[in-house]
Design a protein around this motif. Structure first.
Motif, PDB file in Angstrom:
ATOM      1  N   ARG A  87      -8.558   5.013  -5.788  1.00  0.00           N
ATOM      2  CA  ARG A  87      -7.418   5.939  -5.827  1.00  0.00           C
ATOM      3  C   ARG A  87      -6.527   5.729  -4.600  1.00  0.00           C
ATOM      4  N   ARG A  88      -7.143   5.550  -3.428  1.00  0.00           N
ATOM      5  CA  ARG A  88      -6.365   5.316  -2.213  1.00  0.00           C
ATOM      6  C   ARG A  88      -5.625   3.976  -2.281  1.00  0.00           C
ATOM      7  N   LYS A  89      -6.287   2.949  -2.840  1.00  0.00           N
ATOM      8  CA  LYS A  89      -5.628   1.648  -2.961  1.00  0.00           C
ATOM      9  C   LYS A  89      -4.414   1.728  -3.877  1.00  0.00           C
ATOM     10  N   VAL A  90      -4.579   2.400  -4.999  1.00  0.00           N
ATOM     11  CA  VAL A  90      -3.472   2.526  -5.947  1.00  0.00           C
ATOM     12  C   VAL A  90      -2.330   3.319  -5.323  1.00  0.00           C
ATOM     13  N   GLU A  91      -2.647   4.396  -4.616  1.00  0.00           N
ATOM     14  CA  GLU A  91      -1.609   5.184  -3.959  1.00  0.00           C
ATOM     15  C   GLU A  91      -0.857   4.353  -2.922  1.00  0.00           C
ATOM     16  N   GLN A  92      -1.586   3.481  -2.202  1.00  0.00           N
ATOM     17  CA  GLN A  92      -0.933   2.633  -1.203  1.00  0.00           C
ATOM     18  C   GLN A  92       0.049   1.668  -1.856  1.00  0.00           C
ATOM     19  N   VAL A  93      -0.357   1.042  -2.964  1.00  0.00           N
ATOM     20  CA  VAL A  93       0.539   0.121  -3.674  1.00  0.00           C
ATOM     21  C   VAL A  93       1.770   0.870  -4.180  1.00  0.00           C
ATOM     22  N   ALA A  94       1.548   2.066  -4.748  1.00  0.00           N
ATOM     23  CA  ALA A  94       2.664   2.856  -5.268  1.00  0.00           C
ATOM     24  C   ALA A  94       3.636   3.230  -4.144  1.00  0.00           C
ATOM     25  N   GLU A  95       3.114   3.588  -2.972  1.00  0.00           N
ATOM     26  CA  GLU A  95       3.970   3.936  -1.843  1.00  0.00           C
ATOM     27  C   GLU A  95       4.781   2.731  -1.364  1.00  0.00           C
ATOM     28  N   GLU A  96       4.136   1.539  -1.330  1.00  0.00           N
ATOM     29  CA  GLU A  96       4.869   0.338  -0.918  1.00  0.00           C
ATOM     30  C   GLU A  96       5.974   0.008  -1.918  1.00  0.00           C
TER      31      GLU A  96
END
Length: 233
Positions: A89-98
């Protein structure tokens, strides 16, 4: 464990595709900003694309990354261990933020570029009043403005498709949770009244059929979004 296979592969495969797209998009945005600072056509040609084409290409990549985030957001929810779900979930959120950060930077570039074109056109009009020889210059700026408007229209269509996909997949996720809760309640009731195992197995098979129907709907939605993205390119 990386999660089940979806329309775009396993969770790790989709994540790696998104990271590669992020790297490519970030490099393209840096090239676009260098083109913005360049004052010669030769420097623009060295970048492989002129500014409107490169801008539209970057915007398409950002939309594709956001679509991959939708797919990853669906896949990580199927992981068994809570620690793995939290990690992904944290990885996906990081990609979405980038991806959102790249989109904001591109929007700022588009705004600056539009302002510069308006200022240059006004200068050309002023010069035209002085020497009566600005028709060719004005036509160049008109073509540039039309190209930028076309890129913005394509971006708006892609963003609307992305929002539609998010809404559909969110609805599927909510329906899945409701079905799971309903199934647990039904099984508790059936166990309480002591119905036979054959009835329970029949209900379980029906649940699997409903689950595959739901997956087919998700995959069809992603295929439609991908086809629309390819069509707009």
């Amino acid at each position: 464990m990386d999660g089940g296979a979806g329309g775009g592969g396993t969770l790790s495969e989709v994540y790696q595709s998104a990271k590669r797209l992020l790297l490519r998009t970030r490099d393209a945005l840096e090239r676009l900003e260098r083109l913005e600072c360049s004052a010669t056509a030769a420097a623009a040609a060295a970048g492989g694309l002129d500014s409107p084409e490169l801008s539209a290409s970057i915007r398409r990549d950002v939309v594709q990354i956001q679509s991959l985030c939708i797919e990853m957001d669906r896949l990580w929810r199927f992981l068994g261990a809570k620690s793995q779900r939290d990690l992904w979930r944290r990885k996906v959120e990081q990609v979405a933020e980038e991806a959102e950060s790249l989109k904001v930077s591109l929007d700022k570039y588009s705004s600056r570029n539009q302002q510069k074109m308006m200022e240059a056109k006004e200068r050309a009009e002023l010069l035209g009043r002085a020497n009566g020889d600005s028709a060719h210059v004005l036509s160049i700026f008109d073509e540039e403005a039309q190209a930028m408007q076309s890129a913005r229209n394509s971006s708006r269509m892609l963003e609307e498709s992305y929002a539609t996909g998010v809404a559909i997949l969110s609805k599927y996720s909510e329906q899945r949770e409701r079905l799971k809760k309903a199934q647990r309640r039904a099984l508790d009731i059936l166990n309480t009244v002591g119905l036979s195992n054959s009835v329970l197995k029949l209900i379980e098979r029906r649940h699997h059929v409903d689950k595959w129907i739901k997956y087919a709907g998700m995959i069809l939605t992603l295929i439609i979004l991908y086809a629309f993205w390819r069509w707009t390119r």
